[in-house]
Design a protein around this motif. Structure first.
Motif, PDB file in Angstrom:
ATOM      1  N   ALA A  64       0.776  -1.027   0.034  1.00 27.44           N
ATOM      2  CA  ALA A  64      -0.460   0.346   0.066  1.00 27.44           C
ATOM      3  C   ALA A  64       0.889   1.532   0.212  1.00 27.44           C
ATOM      4  O   ALA A  64       1.935   0.990   0.701  1.00 27.44           O
ATOM      5  CB  ALA A  64      -1.293  -0.093   1.342  1.00 27.44           C
ATOM      6  N   PRO A  65       0.826   2.629  -0.408  1.00 27.87           N
ATOM      7  CA  PRO A  65       0.885   3.743  -0.614  1.00 27.87           C
ATOM      8  C   PRO A  65       1.642   3.909   0.824  1.00 27.87           C
ATOM      9  O   PRO A  65       0.808   3.554   2.014  1.00 27.87           O
ATOM     10  CB  PRO A  65       0.248   4.147  -0.796  1.00 27.87           C
ATOM     11  CG  PRO A  65      -0.534   4.234  -1.610  1.00 27.87           C
ATOM     12  CD  PRO A  65      -1.162   2.510  -1.430  1.00 27.87           C
ATOM     13  N   ILE A  66       2.807   4.442   1.079  1.00 29.73           N
ATOM     14  CA  ILE A  66       3.245   5.043   2.265  1.00 29.73           C
ATOM     15  C   ILE A  66       2.735   6.103   2.636  1.00 29.73           C
ATOM     16  O   ILE A  66       2.760   6.500   3.841  1.00 29.73           O
ATOM     17  CB  ILE A  66       5.098   5.223   2.334  1.00 29.73           C
ATOM     18  CG1 ILE A  66       5.128   6.800   1.665  1.00 29.73           C
ATOM     19  CG2 ILE A  66       6.295   3.411   2.205  1.00 29.73           C
ATOM     20  CD1 ILE A  66       6.823   6.668   1.268  1.00 29.73           C
ATOM     21  N   ALA A  67       1.929   6.887   2.673  1.00 28.18           N
ATOM     22  CA  ALA A  67       1.458   8.063   2.875  1.00 28.18           C
ATOM     23  C   ALA A  67      -0.437   7.994   1.302  1.00 28.18           C
ATOM     24  O   ALA A  67       0.230   7.958   0.396  1.00 28.18           O
ATOM     25  CB  ALA A  67       1.706   9.040   3.320  1.00 28.18           C
ATOM     26  N   PRO A  68      -1.405   9.210   1.335  1.00 23.99           N
ATOM     27  CA  PRO A  68      -2.329   9.902   1.550  1.00 23.99           C
ATOM     28  C   PRO A  68      -1.411  10.558  -0.412  1.00 23.99           C
ATOM     29  O   PRO A  68      -0.494  10.773   0.061  1.00 23.99           O
ATOM     30  CB  PRO A  68      -2.654  10.829   1.416  1.00 23.99           C
ATOM     31  CG  PRO A  68      -2.948  10.286   3.069  1.00 23.99           C
ATOM     32  CD  PRO A  68      -1.317   9.420   3.466  1.00 23.99           C
ATOM     33  N   GLY A  69      -1.295   9.299  -1.400  1.00 25.09           N
ATOM     34  CA  GLY A  69      -1.347  10.737  -2.941  1.00 25.09           C
ATOM     35  C   GLY A  69       0.576   9.863  -3.192  1.00 25.09           C
ATOM     36  O   GLY A  69       0.539  10.333  -3.857  1.00 25.09           O
ATOM     37  N   SER A  70       1.024   9.055  -2.341  1.00 31.16           N
ATOM     38  CA  SER A  70       2.349   8.169  -3.366  1.00 31.16           C
ATOM     39  C   SER A  70       2.714   7.763  -3.804  1.00 31.16           C
ATOM     40  O   SER A  70       1.594   6.439  -3.728  1.00 31.16           O
ATOM     41  CB  SER A  70       2.731   8.819  -1.324  1.00 31.16           C
ATOM     42  OG  SER A  70       3.994   7.562  -1.756  1.00 31.16           O
ATOM     43  N   THR A  71       3.219   7.356  -4.373  1.00 28.56           N
ATOM     44  CA  THR A  71       3.591   6.628  -5.669  1.00 28.56           C
ATOM     45  C   THR A  71       4.829   5.806  -5.215  1.00 28.56           C
ATOM     46  O   THR A  71       4.533   4.116  -5.532  1.00 28.56           O
ATOM     47  CB  THR A  71       4.096   6.912  -6.793  1.00 28.56           C
ATOM     48  OG1 THR A  71       5.153   7.420  -6.603  1.00 28.56           O
ATOM     49  CG2 THR A  71       2.877   7.827  -7.389  1.00 28.56           C
TER      50      THR A  71
END
Ligand code: SF4
Ligand code: SF4
Length: 136
Positions: A64-71
């Protein structure tokens, strides 16, 4: 028996009602209450100890992404809350203290479809609304 019940009713007529108006009025929860787990993504190392510890095999480690919006993605736990016993072992065994107990026990957890009971890392981290993913 009837007279006894009437006497009991009269005696209690002026006392405040004991009926709780749930769900309009939420119950008070103790500090030790174990509701839906909270994931601190910054502490999680994706080791999978929580998944190995779970007696009901309710945890799967997913990307899953490490933070919201991160690739950028990393491994995090996802919990099938339909199989969770809320025993707290995953929380106790996490070597990084990345998991803790939340107070949610109804919001986002009462579903018709099993797929909606998969609590993603984003939901565990409370990055998205717990109701998201509900069937429309
Ligand atoms: S929540 Fe804890 S035990 Fe589970 S993968 Fe992350 S660091 Fe490991
Ligand atoms: S609380 Fe218990 S049953 Fe639920 S995910 Fe954690 S270890 Fe598994």
């Amino acid at each position: 028996m009837v007279l006894k019940n009437i006497k009991y009713a009269i005696r209690n007529i002026t006392r405040p009602p004991v009926t709780r108006m749930y769900p309009e009025k939420q119950s008070e929860l103790s500090d030790r209450f174990r509701g839906l787990q909270i994931l601190d993504k910054s502490k999680c190392i994706g080791c999978g100890i929580c998944a190995n510890t779970c007696p009901n095999a309710a945890i799967k480690i997913v990307k899953a992404p490490i933070a919201p919006g991160s690739t950028k993605q990393r491994w995090f736990p996802q919990i099938d809350i339909g199989h969770c016993l809320f025993c707290g072992l995953c929380i106790d065994q996490c070597p990084k203290g990345a998991l803790s107990s939340g107070k949610e026990y109804a919001k986002g957890l009462v579903k018709w479809k099993h797929k909606d009971l998969l609590i993603t890392p984003e939901k565990l981290a409370r990055e998205v609304d717990l109701e998201e993913g509900d069937e429309k």
